[in-house]
Design a protein around this motif. Structure first.
Motif, short mmCIF file in Angstrom:
data_model
loop_
_atom_site.label_atom_id
_atom_site.label_comp_id
_atom_site.label_asym_id
_atom_site.label_seq_id
_atom_site.Cartn_x
_atom_site.Cartn_y
_atom_site.Cartn_z
N VAL A 1 0.81 -1.22 0.00
CA VAL A 1 0.00 0.00 0.00
C VAL A 1 0.85 1.27 0.00
N THR A 2 2.15 1.15 0.23
CA THR A 2 3.01 2.33 0.18
C THR A 2 3.77 2.40 -1.15
N ASP A 3 4.53 1.38 -1.49
CA ASP A 3 5.36 1.39 -2.70
C ASP A 3 4.79 0.57 -3.84
N GLY A 4 4.07 -0.49 -3.52
CA GLY A 4 3.59 -1.42 -4.54
C GLY A 4 4.69 -2.39 -4.93
N PHE A 5 4.35 -3.35 -5.77
CA PHE A 5 5.31 -4.35 -6.22
C PHE A 5 5.38 -4.33 -7.73
N GLY B 1 -2.76 -3.56 -14.30
CA GLY B 1 -1.38 -3.38 -13.86
C GLY B 1 -0.37 -4.10 -14.72
N ALA B 2 -0.80 -4.79 -15.78
CA ALA B 2 0.13 -5.50 -16.66
C ALA B 2 0.42 -4.65 -17.88
N ARG B 3 1.70 -4.62 -18.27
CA ARG B 3 2.13 -3.87 -19.44
C ARG B 3 3.16 -4.71 -20.17
N PHE B 4 3.13 -4.69 -21.50
CA PHE B 4 4.04 -5.50 -22.29
C PHE B 4 4.81 -4.60 -23.24
N ALA B 5 6.13 -4.78 -23.31
CA ALA B 5 6.96 -4.00 -24.22
C ALA B 5 8.18 -4.82 -24.64
N ARG B 6 8.31 -5.07 -25.94
CA ARG B 6 9.49 -5.71 -26.54
C ARG B 6 9.99 -6.96 -25.81
N GLY B 7 9.16 -7.93 -25.69
CA GLY B 7 9.58 -9.19 -25.08
C GLY B 7 9.63 -9.19 -23.57
N THR B 8 9.17 -8.13 -22.93
CA THR B 8 9.20 -8.05 -21.48
C THR B 8 7.79 -7.74 -20.98
N LEU B 9 7.36 -8.47 -19.98
CA LEU B 9 6.06 -8.28 -19.35
C LEU B 9 6.30 -7.65 -17.98
N PHE B 10 5.67 -6.50 -17.73
CA PHE B 10 5.78 -5.82 -16.45
C PHE B 10 4.47 -5.99 -15.70
N LEU B 11 4.53 -6.48 -14.47
CA LEU B 11 3.35 -6.65 -13.63
C LEU B 11 3.50 -5.72 -12.43
N ARG B 12 2.49 -4.89 -12.20
CA ARG B 12 2.52 -3.95 -11.08
C ARG B 12 1.23 -4.09 -10.28
N GLY B 13 1.35 -3.95 -8.96
CA GLY B 13 0.15 -4.01 -8.13
C GLY B 13 0.47 -3.83 -6.66
N ARG B 14 -0.59 -3.82 -5.86
CA ARG B 14 -0.42 -3.68 -4.41
C ARG B 14 -0.06 -5.00 -3.76
N ARG B 15 -0.50 -6.10 -4.37
CA ARG B 15 -0.27 -7.41 -3.77
C ARG B 15 0.98 -8.04 -4.36
N ARG B 16 1.73 -8.70 -3.52
CA ARG B 16 2.93 -9.37 -3.99
C ARG B 16 2.59 -10.64 -4.76
N ILE B 17 1.51 -11.29 -4.37
CA ILE B 17 1.06 -12.50 -5.04
C ILE B 17 -0.11 -12.14 -5.93
N LEU B 18 0.04 -12.38 -7.23
CA LEU B 18 -1.02 -12.05 -8.17
C LEU B 18 -1.99 -13.20 -8.30
N ASP B 19 -3.25 -12.87 -8.44
CA ASP B 19 -4.27 -13.88 -8.73
C ASP B 19 -4.41 -13.97 -10.25
N LEU B 20 -3.60 -14.82 -10.85
CA LEU B 20 -3.61 -14.96 -12.30
C LEU B 20 -4.78 -15.82 -12.73
N PRO B 21 -5.37 -15.53 -13.87
CA PRO B 21 -6.44 -16.39 -14.37
C PRO B 21 -5.87 -17.76 -14.72
N ALA B 22 -6.72 -18.77 -14.65
CA ALA B 22 -6.28 -20.13 -14.99
C ALA B 22 -5.95 -20.17 -16.46
N LEU B 23 -4.75 -20.63 -16.78
CA LEU B 23 -4.32 -20.74 -18.16
C LEU B 23 -4.52 -22.17 -18.62
N THR B 24 -5.13 -22.33 -19.75
CA THR B 24 -5.30 -23.65 -20.30
C THR B 24 -4.41 -23.77 -21.52
N ALA B 25 -3.63 -24.81 -21.53
CA ALA B 25 -2.68 -24.99 -22.64
C ALA B 25 -3.30 -25.88 -23.70
#
Length: 138
Positions: free
Chosen positions: A73-77, A114-138
């Motif tokens: 809540v102060t700096d974010g991750f 909070g997700a941003r993508f640029a040139r092969g790099t994915l940046f994830l930003r948020g207040r929580r250190r652990i992200l609740d990612l959606p279930a990925l189906t391969a």
């Protein structure tokens, strides 16, 4: 080990819960009844009732989770993930992330706040250190 609480953060300790409010938002978490949280002079102390192995592990876990809440809540991750290698690609299509990661078909990841993508790099930003990612189906 005490947790230092910055001046712009408020801590509300309720019956079995802790709520942390700061400039980047608010986070809340339930606290097991064996664990007590004490505030004094701008610090938080997490204490346990006994030295049983279960309570010792809960004590360390809750201390880490609350410290991460204060940081969130102060700096974010921010996490930086690189996609590189032969045949591995990532692109943005209609706001969603499309990954080519070795399967016969592309893997679609729904847009996340909070997700941003640029040139092969994915940046994830948020207040929580652990992200609740959606279930990925391969």
């Amino acid at each position: 080990m005490p947790i230092t609480v910055p001046k712009n953060v408020t801590i509300d300790i309720g019956d079995g819960s802790v709520r942390v409010k700061g400039p980047k938002g608010e986070l809340a978490r339930n606290v097991p009844r064996q664990i007590s949280i004490i505030t004094e002079d701008g610090t938080l102390r997490v204490e346990r009732g006994s030295d049983e192995p279960t309570q010792r592990s809960l004590h360390g876990l809750m201390r880490s989770l609350i410290a991460n809440m204060v940081t969130g809540v102060t700096d974010g991750f921010t996490r930086r993930l690189e996609v590189n290698g032969v045949g591995y690609r990532a692109a943005v299509s209609a706001g969603n992330l499309v990954l080519q990661v070795g399967y016969s078909h592309p893997v679609l990841v729904p847009a996340m706040p909070g997700a941003r993508f640029a040139r092969g790099t994915l940046f994830l930003r948020g207040r929580r250190r652990i992200l609740d990612l959606p279930a990925l189906t391969a």
